[in-house]
Structure formats: C-alpha cells, structure tokens
Design a protein around this motif. Structure first.
Motif, short mmCIF file in Angstrom:
data_model
loop_
_atom_site.label_atom_id
_atom_site.label_comp_id
_atom_site.label_asym_id
_atom_site.label_seq_id
_atom_site.Cartn_x
_atom_site.Cartn_y
_atom_site.Cartn_z
N GLU A 9 0.72 -1.33 0.08
CA GLU A 9 0.07 -0.10 0.18
C GLU A 9 0.86 1.09 0.00
O GLU A 9 0.43 2.42 -0.36
CB GLU A 9 -0.91 -0.04 1.04
CG GLU A 9 -2.19 -0.92 0.81
CD GLU A 9 -2.99 -0.90 2.16
OE1 GLU A 9 -2.76 -0.64 3.17
OE2 GLU A 9 -4.30 -1.47 1.76
N LEU B 264 -3.93 -1.25 -3.79
CA LEU B 264 -4.97 -1.57 -2.79
C LEU B 264 -5.12 -3.27 -2.75
O LEU B 264 -5.12 -3.96 -3.40
CB LEU B 264 -6.35 -1.08 -3.36
CG LEU B 264 -6.35 0.42 -4.02
CD1 LEU B 264 -7.61 0.68 -4.73
CD2 LEU B 264 -6.07 1.28 -2.72
N GLU C 176 -6.61 -6.23 -0.22
CA GLU C 176 -7.80 -6.80 0.15
C GLU C 176 -7.50 -8.06 1.08
O GLU C 176 -6.82 -8.90 0.39
CB GLU C 176 -9.11 -6.84 -0.61
CG GLU C 176 -9.78 -5.51 -1.01
CD GLU C 176 -10.93 -5.82 -1.79
OE1 GLU C 176 -11.76 -6.59 -1.42
OE2 GLU C 176 -11.13 -5.14 -2.91
N THR D 249 -5.36 -7.76 -4.87
CA THR D 249 -4.43 -6.57 -5.24
C THR D 249 -5.27 -6.06 -6.54
O THR D 249 -5.72 -6.39 -7.56
CB THR D 249 -3.16 -6.96 -6.00
OG1 THR D 249 -2.23 -7.73 -4.98
CG2 THR D 249 -2.29 -5.79 -6.35
N SER E 182 -4.51 1.50 -7.26
CA SER E 182 -4.97 2.65 -6.78
C SER E 182 -4.97 3.80 -8.22
O SER E 182 -4.32 3.57 -8.99
CB SER E 182 -4.22 3.38 -5.69
OG SER E 182 -2.81 3.69 -6.00
#
Length: 206
Positions: free
Chosen positions: A109, A114, A116, A126, A129
């Motif tokens: 990050e 991004l 999760e 993945t 961003s």
C-alpha cells in the motif's frame, strides 16, 4: 510474437523500480507462462544465470493477460513488492508463500496498490490505486495494449466417445485447496484438509 509484451513488462519494471523503490531492486527475468491458479509469481531464489550474475524470475500468467492493463501491471508491482521484502529481510508471507501477512499489505500500500484480505491467502487481493494508475499514465505505460493471451483449458467434463455420444458423467467429486490449488477426488462427500496448508478443501462445482 510475445517480444513486444515482454518489452512492455521490462519497461514497466524499470519505471516502477525508479518511482516506488528508488531503483534499488535488482534486475529480474520476466516471463509469460501458464499458471492458471495465480495472476503471477516470483521465485524465492535466483533461478536464472548468465556469465555475470543470477536473477530472480517474475512470471505474469498467460491466461490473465486480457485483463485491464493497469491490473496486469498491478500484478507486476505485487511481485516487485515481494522482491523488495525478500532482499530486505521482511517476512511478508507464510505457508510456503501462499499466505500474505500485514507486512505485505503495508509495503504494497506504500507503493500504489490496494490490498484486500481473502480467506486462507491473507492480504493478497490486489488492485491499482488511482495514484498508481496516474503514474502509469504519466510514463506512457497504458498507451500500449497486450494483444495475446492464453486460452483457459476447455471444459472436458462430458467428453464424447468414438460414437459421438457423451460419456456417462463421473460419480467422483473433486476437492480443491483454496490456498495452493492442490486437488483430490473422492467417490462420496468428504471433509478433508490440505496437508500442506491445513486449509479445508472445497468441493469444486460441476
């Protein structure tokens, strides 16, 4: 045929290395090969060599090259974060590299991704961003597209025999480990755990 695609990945590696890693990552060999269980991977050792030195390998999986370019390059960045962690002694995974921990999430990050959480494999999912996409645009990495991708294996669940009639569907059930992809078959409903990952194996839909 894939030379332009490889050249694009190599250029992207150099750009991302400069922008996000201060050009401190070592050169790698980037391959495009089949590995349908993952978008990409990096080897844990330097598996390529020439007369001067050895290199890690980053693979971008051939079956998923038809995703949006920013997502494909986010996969490349994902593997570059693993490389950064390896050479800097940061433990970012466990369970033979399948489970991504919070160290990986933090380092990824910081570098435009991004992340999760996904059950069994941790902080691995993945996406790029907006800042990452802007970097790609500024360096012209979204101007080219990849023209080739490998087709997924054909569905052969009902193969035909020499008479052209479908063969009788098998009564066996296939169970797959959600972490490593290991599969087994059983003739009845079973509850089974993968011996490598200690994850409950899931019955595959037919």
């Amino acid at each position: 045929m894939l030379s332009k695609d490889n050249a694009l990945f190599e250029r992207a590696f150099d750009v991302l290395n400069q922008v996000y890693f201060d050009t401190k990552l070592p050169k790698v060999v980037i391959t495009i090969q089949s590995k349908p269980k993952a978008y990409g991977y990096i080897t844990c050792n330097e598996v390529w060599t020439d007369a001067d030195r050895s290199y890690y390998e980053i693979n971008i999986t051939a079956e998923y090259l038809n995703r949006p370019m920013e997502n494909v390059l986010a996969t490349l960045q994902h593997e570059m974060v693993h490389l950064y962690c390896m050479i800097n002694g940061i433990q970012d995974t466990s369970k033979k590299g399948r489970y991504h921990n919070k160290n990986f999430k933090a380092e990824a990050e910081k570098r435009g991704l991004l992340i999760e959480y996904v059950k069994y494999i941790g902080y691995s999912k993945t996406a790029p961003s907006e800042q990452f996409i802007t970097v790609l645009q500024q360096h012209g990495l979204l101007e080219d597209t990849i023209q080739h991708f490998r087709l997924q294996p054909l569905d052969v669940s009902l193969p035909t025999n020499t008479t052209g009639k479908p063969k009788k569907k098998s009564s066996t059930r296939k169970y797959v480990c959600p972490a490593c992809g290991m599969s087994v078959r059983a003739t009845r409903v079973v509850h089974i755990i993968c011996g490598d990952c200690f994850c409950v194996m899931e019955q595959e839909e037919t």
